[in-house]
Design a protein around this motif. Structure first.
Motif, PDB file in Angstrom:
ATOM      1  N   ARG A 142      -2.270  13.658  10.691  1.00 24.97           N
ATOM      2  CA  ARG A 142      -1.352  12.455  11.311  1.00 24.97           C
ATOM      3  C   ARG A 142      -0.112  12.283  10.620  1.00 24.97           C
ATOM      4  N   GLY A 143       0.310  13.058   9.760  1.00 27.50           N
ATOM      5  CA  GLY A 143       1.689  12.949   8.866  1.00 27.50           C
ATOM      6  C   GLY A 143       1.546  11.973   8.055  1.00 27.50           C
ATOM      7  N   LEU A 144       0.335  11.374   7.573  1.00 20.29           N
ATOM      8  CA  LEU A 144       0.403  10.334   6.484  1.00 20.29           C
ATOM      9  C   LEU A 144       0.354  10.723   5.176  1.00 20.29           C
ATOM     10  N   ARG A 145       1.044  10.177   4.187  1.00 18.72           N
ATOM     11  CA  ARG A 145       0.997  10.652   2.832  1.00 18.72           C
ATOM     12  C   ARG A 145      -0.252   9.749   2.173  1.00 18.72           C
ATOM     13  N   VAL A 146      -0.917  10.578   1.507  1.00 17.54           N
ATOM     14  CA  VAL A 146      -2.145   9.942   0.898  1.00 17.54           C
ATOM     15  C   VAL A 146      -2.274   9.928  -0.571  1.00 17.54           C
ATOM     16  N   SER A 147      -2.692   8.822  -1.086  1.00 16.65           N
ATOM     17  CA  SER A 147      -3.047   8.729  -2.462  1.00 16.65           C
ATOM     18  C   SER A 147      -4.317   8.326  -2.768  1.00 16.65           C
ATOM     19  N   VAL A 148      -4.927   8.741  -3.957  1.00 15.03           N
ATOM     20  CA  VAL A 148      -6.473   8.281  -4.285  1.00 15.03           C
ATOM     21  C   VAL A 148      -6.642   7.760  -5.626  1.00 15.03           C
ATOM     22  N   ILE A 149      -7.242   6.631  -5.760  1.00 13.22           N
ATOM     23  CA  ILE A 149      -7.496   6.327  -7.056  1.00 13.22           C
ATOM     24  C   ILE A 149      -9.152   6.365  -7.286  1.00 13.22           C
ATOM     25  N   ALA A 186       0.617   0.088  -8.788  1.00 13.13           N
ATOM     26  CA  ALA A 186       2.157  -0.040  -9.366  1.00 13.13           C
ATOM     27  C   ALA A 186       2.630   1.309  -9.865  1.00 13.13           C
ATOM     28  N   LEU A 187       1.761   2.297 -10.200  1.00 14.55           N
ATOM     29  CA  LEU A 187       2.003   3.350 -10.863  1.00 14.55           C
ATOM     30  C   LEU A 187       2.342   4.472  -9.885  1.00 14.55           C
ATOM     31  N   LEU A 188       1.450   4.303  -8.843  1.00 12.77           N
ATOM     32  CA  LEU A 188       1.633   5.377  -7.683  1.00 12.77           C
ATOM     33  C   LEU A 188       3.057   5.411  -6.803  1.00 12.77           C
ATOM     34  N   ALA A 189       3.521   6.712  -6.555  1.00 13.00           N
ATOM     35  CA  ALA A 189       4.631   6.884  -5.648  1.00 13.00           C
ATOM     36  C   ALA A 189       4.434   6.539  -4.491  1.00 13.00           C
ATOM     37  N   PRO A 190       5.253   5.967  -3.793  1.00 10.99           N
ATOM     38  CA  PRO A 190       5.240   5.554  -2.561  1.00 10.99           C
ATOM     39  C   PRO A 190       4.350   6.276  -1.514  1.00 10.99           C
ATOM     40  N   CYS A 191       3.381   5.866  -0.873  1.00 10.53           N
ATOM     41  CA  CYS A 191       2.643   6.608   0.104  1.00 10.53           C
ATOM     42  C   CYS A 191       2.412   5.679   1.490  1.00 10.53           C
ATOM     43  N   ASP A 192       1.573   6.276   2.261  1.00 13.32           N
ATOM     44  CA  ASP A 192       1.271   5.520   3.528  1.00 13.32           C
ATOM     45  C   ASP A 192      -0.156   4.813   3.231  1.00 13.32           C
ATOM     46  N   ILE A 193      -0.923   5.277   2.507  1.00 10.96           N
ATOM     47  CA  ILE A 193      -2.249   4.837   2.337  1.00 10.96           C
ATOM     48  C   ILE A 193      -2.780   5.250   0.791  1.00 10.96           C
ATOM     49  N   VAL A 194      -3.319   4.306   0.237  1.00  7.96           N
ATOM     50  CA  VAL A 194      -4.148   4.678  -0.951  1.00  7.96           C
ATOM     51  C   VAL A 194      -5.655   4.558  -0.517  1.00  7.96           C
ATOM     52  N   LEU A 195      -6.411   5.538  -1.007  1.00 10.01           N
ATOM     53  CA  LEU A 195      -7.868   5.260  -0.867  1.00 10.01           C
ATOM     54  C   LEU A 195      -8.282   5.268  -2.107  1.00 10.01           C
ATOM     55  N   ILE A 196      -9.400   4.066  -2.271  1.00  7.27           N
ATOM     56  CA  ILE A 196      -9.957   3.997  -3.619  1.00  7.27           C
ATOM     57  C   ILE A 196     -11.436   4.310  -3.582  1.00  7.27           C
ATOM     58  N   GLU A 197     -11.894   5.213  -4.716  1.00  6.46           N
ATOM     59  CA  GLU A 197     -13.176   5.563  -4.816  1.00  6.46           C
ATOM     60  C   GLU A 197     -13.721   4.616  -5.967  1.00  6.46           C
ATOM     61  N   GLY A 198     -14.984   3.933  -5.504  1.00  5.85           N
ATOM     62  CA  GLY A 198     -15.437   3.328  -6.491  1.00  5.85           C
ATOM     63  C   GLY A 198     -15.096   1.629  -6.356  1.00  5.85           C
ATOM     64  N   TYR A 199     -14.633   0.963  -7.537  1.00  5.66           N
ATOM     65  CA  TYR A 199     -14.189  -0.274  -7.526  1.00  5.66           C
ATOM     66  C   TYR A 199     -15.101  -1.174  -6.540  1.00  5.66           C
ATOM     67  N   LYS A 200     -16.328  -1.281  -6.746  1.00  7.95           N
ATOM     68  CA  LYS A 200     -17.153  -1.826  -6.050  1.00  7.95           C
ATOM     69  C   LYS A 200     -16.848  -3.341  -5.615  1.00  7.95           C
ATOM     70  N   ALA A 201     -16.394  -3.901  -6.700  1.00 10.11           N
ATOM     71  CA  ALA A 201     -16.142  -5.565  -6.613  1.00 10.11           C
ATOM     72  C   ALA A 201     -14.600  -5.744  -6.475  1.00 10.11           C
ATOM     73  N   ALA A 202     -13.708  -4.794  -6.288  1.00  9.82           N
ATOM     74  CA  ALA A 202     -12.351  -5.140  -5.963  1.00  9.82           C
ATOM     75  C   ALA A 202     -11.973  -5.854  -4.821  1.00  9.82           C
ATOM     76  N   ALA A 203     -10.974  -6.643  -4.777  1.00  3.07           N
ATOM     77  CA  ALA A 203     -10.736  -7.276  -3.628  1.00  3.07           C
ATOM     78  C   ALA A 203     -10.080  -6.509  -2.481  1.00  3.07           C
ATOM     79  N   VAL A 204     -10.404  -5.592  -2.271  1.00  6.89           N
ATOM     80  CA  VAL A 204      -9.820  -4.704  -1.032  1.00  6.89           C
ATOM     81  C   VAL A 204     -10.764  -4.324   0.084  1.00  6.89           C
ATOM     82  N   PRO A 205     -10.296  -4.368   1.031  1.00  8.14           N
ATOM     83  CA  PRO A 205     -11.289  -3.823   2.282  1.00  8.14           C
ATOM     84  C   PRO A 205     -11.891  -2.622   1.966  1.00  8.14           C
TER      85      PRO A 205
END
Length: 164
Positions: free
Chosen positions: A28-35, A89-108
């Motif tokens: 879809r033309g989105l830039r994706v990063s992963v943590i 804050a360390l990541l380059a600008p992107c459209d979406i960051v997908l996070i694997e793990g971090y069960k308790a993190a306050a992100v959807p």
């Protein structure tokens, strides 16, 4: 930058789902990063290599680069693990960051739940789980997504992140 997580017990298929989701977004033309959060130690380096030797000698950061990629390795040296916000804050600008793990993190996040694994679901006790991806017929008050349909999961994530 939108941030969305994939959570679940070890071995539930988080990495496999992410591997299928990333092409859905990039198509879809989105830039994706992963943590990816690892609860165990890991090393991307190999003994004997220059960068390994630099870290072993005491360097806090080693940046390696070539014409194809670069990587910055940071040794914590008994300092606390950076928070998720500090990592974002360390990541380059992107459209979406997908996070694997971090069960308790306050992100959807979407929980991958496989009842056959014998582990309890996360969603009853985790207010940040907004949907459950599963390959089983489970009773759940949250949206249920077909675990093996990456297009449907990606569509849910995009719709959710656009509405928040």
């Amino acid at each position: 930058m939108k941030v969305f997580g994939i959570a679940g017990w070890s071995g539930s298929g988080k990495t496999t789902l992410l591997e299928k989701l990333i092409p859905q977004f990039t198509a879809r033309g989105l830039r994706v990063s992963v943590i990816k959060h690892a609860h165990h130690g890991f090393d991307l380096d190999r003994p004997g290599k220059d960068s390994f030797r630099h870290r072993e000698a005491g360097a806090t950061q080693v940046l390696m680069l070539s014409g194809e990629r670069w990587v910055l390795m940071h040794e914590l040296r008994d300092r606390p693990e950076p928070t998720l916000d500090e990592q974002l804050a360390l990541l380059a600008p992107c459209d979406i960051v997908l996070i694997e793990g971090y069960k308790a993190a306050a992100v959807p996040k979407i929980e991958i739940h496989r009842p056959d694994f014998g582990k309890p679901p996360l969603w009853p006790d985790n207010p940040h789980v907004v949907a459950v991806a599963t390959d089983a017929d489970i009773a759940c008050p949250l949206p249920r997504l077909p675990l093996n349909d990456a297009a449907a999961v990606a569509a849910f994530i995009l719709e959710f992140t656009e509405s928040t």
